[in-house]
Design an enzyme around this catalytic site. Structure first.
Site, PDB file in Angstrom:
ATOM      1  N   TYR A   1      -1.836 -10.641  -7.204  1.00  0.00           N
ATOM      2  CA  TYR A   1      -1.850 -10.453  -5.749  1.00  0.00           C
ATOM      3  C   TYR A   1      -1.902  -8.973  -5.384  1.00  0.00           C
ATOM      4  O   TYR A   1      -1.265  -8.135  -6.028  1.00  0.00           O
ATOM      5  CB  TYR A   1      -0.603 -11.061  -5.105  1.00  0.00           C
TER       6      TYR A   1
ATOM      7  N   ASP B   1       8.999  -9.024  -7.379  1.00  0.00           N
ATOM      8  CA  ASP B   1       8.022  -7.998  -7.687  1.00  0.00           C
ATOM      9  C   ASP B   1       8.563  -6.580  -7.696  1.00  0.00           C
ATOM     10  O   ASP B   1       7.889  -5.680  -8.200  1.00  0.00           O
ATOM     11  CB  ASP B   1       6.843  -8.103  -6.712  1.00  0.00           C
TER      12      ASP B   1
END
Length: 822
Positions: free
Chosen positions: A468, A387
């Site tokens: 998320y 990420d």
């Protein structure tokens, strides 16, 4: 610069394709909250030094952009790129100073370190696109300023990667054409088709790729269909059961063609074979994964008993007790002092953390956030995210007062610079003091009860990377403990459920949805300077012991007991949390001792959350290659070096088998012994992992809950002070109990000179102090506005956020939408 093209054998998600082509198009939250309750500090407060790690100012970034365009004019840089076939400045940010330059300024009043910028440039060489790192400085721009290759922080021997995808938008359009060619099949099997005129039609399908292999001159990809999930952003739990493999072994997209189809556990070698099977009466159809109220993240209509009343909230009537220099982003609170800064890839980092005037850490911050999946379908089987590639800092969006943080919190802004644009992220960091629902300490004695409130300081941000939301916080306790905590919420990345599925990789959680097991491993750096830069690491092991003691004999010849054994960590190593918690990992000062002759230290321990933080389950991941070897153990203890400032780089995502930063070359078993024969100076660094082994279940639908996905590590003082450092700062009360021997407090109405007796004289009962507070208490007449309890979020004005969308494994939907609409 010479570029040598090497074969790339990668397992990449489509997220790897999107960002470098289109990152400059990301819109960010712009907002204001007018008049929400915030008590302002009355006294001005200034940091003792400049924040030498702060992000570039708008003026600095503008000057760097102009200077780079002039100095690198031969690259034909464009300000408005349309694809990776253009050369452009992808992003700018501060190049943080080396520690060897920063420490003399911080501790010895030396000259402030030179300020430099870091530039990532997408440039084309011999027709092929690359991403190249440069360093620009010193700043401000002057006749001394240069543009140099940024090489010294990468142990690969290069400062660039080859971009394997030249035109992500064309790949997306290719996916639409694939879907359109089989629209009759998808209408029958999935109940919908793609809308090529409006790819984001709420009733239509998406068709997104996951790159599964990239080689010289081409790649192969699996495309999967998804429903939009537009109502709540639920695309990742709306996968559909048709997959298409594309043979992309040519740079010319006209040569691309569908190679295989996968449906209901069966691979078909061509569209014709798939159609032939579909037309047969015995063709087995899977259920359809349809959207519905089950994907909604909220319920506005339920009215269980108690919901008619608001819940308790925390308030701060007298204003903050910490001090904050917003300009320098410097914080001081009950002995703690530190600086805050951000980076696009990694978000929040804290620097120069001190407690009671003593050094504790030079640096504390995120390095990488990885999620690795397993599954038995073409999407889940090779799914993983890194990420930092999408930007844990760039995706730090605005926090909601009264919900993300208490209404009384202080909010800080952050910014990033991408392709000539400045993106402001207002209120993306919050700072607040909070009192827990459990005490810091208490004790019931014969005559009294003492209770100490557990108040701590929090620095918090939330990074929303696709499906998320990661809440990352740094927590400071009154005794000197520092906790790093991660909580996750949001939609899981689900797998399509077919009758052929078994529970080997997850559970069935909806009519046509299965969960997918995955590991979250988030890597952090803690550059400890415990009472100074010279430190040692030891393992204090709790071990069983059989030993004979003279006072036991003759009754007991040998006693089975236990003792502590100290093991020196004398070379670089990765450690896992021990069975039964049977070892303490402690970083000790090599020079400083407390009043009792014990070396000052900080212990590294699993903190509050769902058990010990994990490391990666998969051994020698086919997908990750060498890009994330830090995920293989819980904790790493290494030499600290200026040329090794990070454990990973975002561009590792493109070259996992030949990463820019190879952690195995950092953790290479160098000596941690401090002796005359070693060049090692005793300055060690710890890398540690947070995360979870996540096996989603029905309770994760629609959203994973934060209290079930929390993970933390604590750095706890270990002989760092001469006694409990919280005693002088904590707020609490001592209550005397009723009884004939119960009395007042030390020095009050004592029967003798022993002030510790706390026994009142007979006849003085009326003068007894039954209660005594340490620290201030609240007084009558406190008045608070309504917004101290419930901020008026009707005043919360925020622009639409294009969150990085991972429905097709990580690509930026916001970018794609803009390109389609454009």
């Amino acid at each position: 610069m010479e570029f040598r093209t090497k074969p790339l054998i990668l397992l990449l998600s489509a997220c790897s394709f999107a960002i470098l082509t289109c990152i400059y198009l990301f819109p960010f939250s712009q907002s204001s909250i007018d008049g929400h309750y915030q008590t302002q500090q009355k006294d001005s407060f200034e940091a003792p030094k400049s924040n030498i790690w702060s992000e570039l100012s708008v003026d600095e970034a503008s000057d760097v952009y102009d200077f780079v365009f002039d100095e690198l004019s031969h690259l034909n840089l464009t300000k408005h790129p349309k694809s990776n076939r253009d050369s452009f400045i992808n992003f700018l940010e501060t190049l943080r100073p080396n520690k060897t330059d920063a420490v003399p300024y911080l501790h010895d009043d030396a000259t402030i370190p030179e300020r430099w910028a870091k530039a990532a440039i997408a440039q084309v060489s011999d027709g092929d696109p690359y991403m190249v790192y440069y360093m620009v400085g010193p700043l401000p721009v002057s006749s001394e300023t240069q543009v140099l290759p940024l090489e010294y922080i990468f142990n690969s021997g290069r400062n660039y990667i080859e971009n394997p995808v030249q035109d992500f938008s064309s790949i997306m359009r290719f996916g639409l054409s694939l879907a359109e060619n089989v629209s009759d099949i998808t209408q029958d099997l999935l109940g919908a088709v793609v809308n090529t005129k409006d790819p984001f039609d709420p009733e239509g399908l998406l068709c997104w790729p996951r790159g599964s292999r990239i080689e010289r001159g081409g790649m192969s990809m699996w495309f999967q269909f998804f429903r939009q999930g537009a109502g709540s952003g639920a695309r990742t739990i709306l996968p559909q059961g048709v997959y298409i493999k594309v043979d992309a072994n040519s740079n010319d997209m006209d040569d691309w063609s569908p190679a295989q189809f996968y449906y209901n556990g069966v691979i078909y070698d061509s569209e014709a074979e798939f159609r032939d099977a579909w037309n047969k009466p015995d063709f087995r159809r899977a259920a359809i994964n349809e959207d519905g109220s089950w994907t909604d993240t909220e319920d506005f209509d339920s009215k269980p008993a108690g919901r008619e009343l608001p819940p308790p909230v925390s308030v701060q009537p007298y204003g903050p007790r910490y001090k904050l220099d917003k300009k320098q982003q410097f914080v001081s609170w009950f002995g703690f002092e530190f600086y805050i800064t951000t980076a696009q890839a990694t978000g929040l980092t804290l620097f120069d953390i001190r407690f009671k005037g003593k050094r504790v850490m030079y640096e504390l911050g995120l390095q990488e956030a990885m999620a690795h999946y397993a599954g038995d379908d073409p999407m889940q089987g090779g799914l993983e995210f890194m990420d930092s590639f999408f930007g844990m800092g760039k995706n730090m969006f605005e926090l909601v007062p009264g919900y993300d943080c208490p209404a009384y919190a202080d909010f800080l802004d952050s910014r990033s610079y991408q392709a000539m644009h400045t993106y402001e992220q207002p209120n993306s960091i919050c700072i607040f003091e909070y009192t827990a629902d459990h005490l810091l300490s208490r004790h019931s004695a014969q005559f009294s009860i003492t209770a100490s409130r557990n108040t701590f300081l929090v620095v918090r941000s939330v990074s929303t990377v696709g499906n998320y939301d990661y809440t990352i916080e740094y927590i400071f306790y009154l005794d000197g403990t520092i906790e790093v905590k991660v909580r996750a919420s949001g939609f899981i990345f689900g797998s399509f459920f077919a009758r052929t599925n078994e529970d080997e990789y997850g559970h069935r959680i909806q009519e046509a949805l299965s969960s997918s097991m995955h590991d979250h491993v988030l890597n952090f750096k803690a550059d400890l300077d415990v009472a100074g830069p010279k430190n040692d690491m030891v393992r204090l092991a709790w071990e069983p012991l059989t030993k004979s003691y003279p006072w036991d004999r003759p009754e007991v010849e040998e006693r089975n007991t236990m003792h502590i054994v100290e093991y020196a960590v004398d070379e670089e190593i990765g450690l896992d949390y021990p069975k039964n918690g049977g070892e303490f990992y402690v970083v000790l000062s090599s020079e400083e001792k407390n009043a009792w002759g014990e070396r000052k230290g900080y212990r590294i321990a699993a903190g509050t959350g769902m058990g010990s933080p994990p490391h990666l389950t998969i051994v020698n991941s086919t997908t990750l290659g060498d890009s994330a070897r830090w995920a293989e153990h819980d904790i790493w203890i290494l030499q600290r070096k200026d040329k090794e400032p990070r454990s990973a780089d975002p561009l590792n995502y493109f070259t996992p088998h030949d990463p820019l930063i190879d952690f195995t070359k950092i953790a290479n078993h160098e000596s941690l012994k401090q002796d005359d024969d070693s060049e090692y100076d005793g300055d060690l660094v710890v890398y540690f992992n947070l995360g979870a082994h996540h096996l989603p279940h029905s309770g994760d639908i629609p959203n994973t809950l934060m209290h079930t996905s929390a993970s933390s590590v604590m750095f706890v003082p270990h002989n760092f002070a001469d006694h409990d450092a919280s005693r002088e700062s904590v707020q609490g009360v001592r209550v005397q109990l009723k009884g004939k021997n119960s009395g007042g407090f030390a020095g009050e109405w004592s029967t003798n000179s022993d002030l510790r007796s706390r026994v009142a004289r007979r006849g003085d009962e009326k003068k007894e102090h039954k209660v005594r507070y340490f620290g201030a208490t609240y007084e009558e007449g406190v008045k608070l506005p309504l917004e101290a309890f419930e901020p008026d979020l009707r005043k919360f004005v925020s622009e639409e956020i294009a969150v990085t969308d991972l429905t097709f494994n990580g690509s930026a939907a916001g970018v794609w939408e803009k390109k389609i609409e454009g």
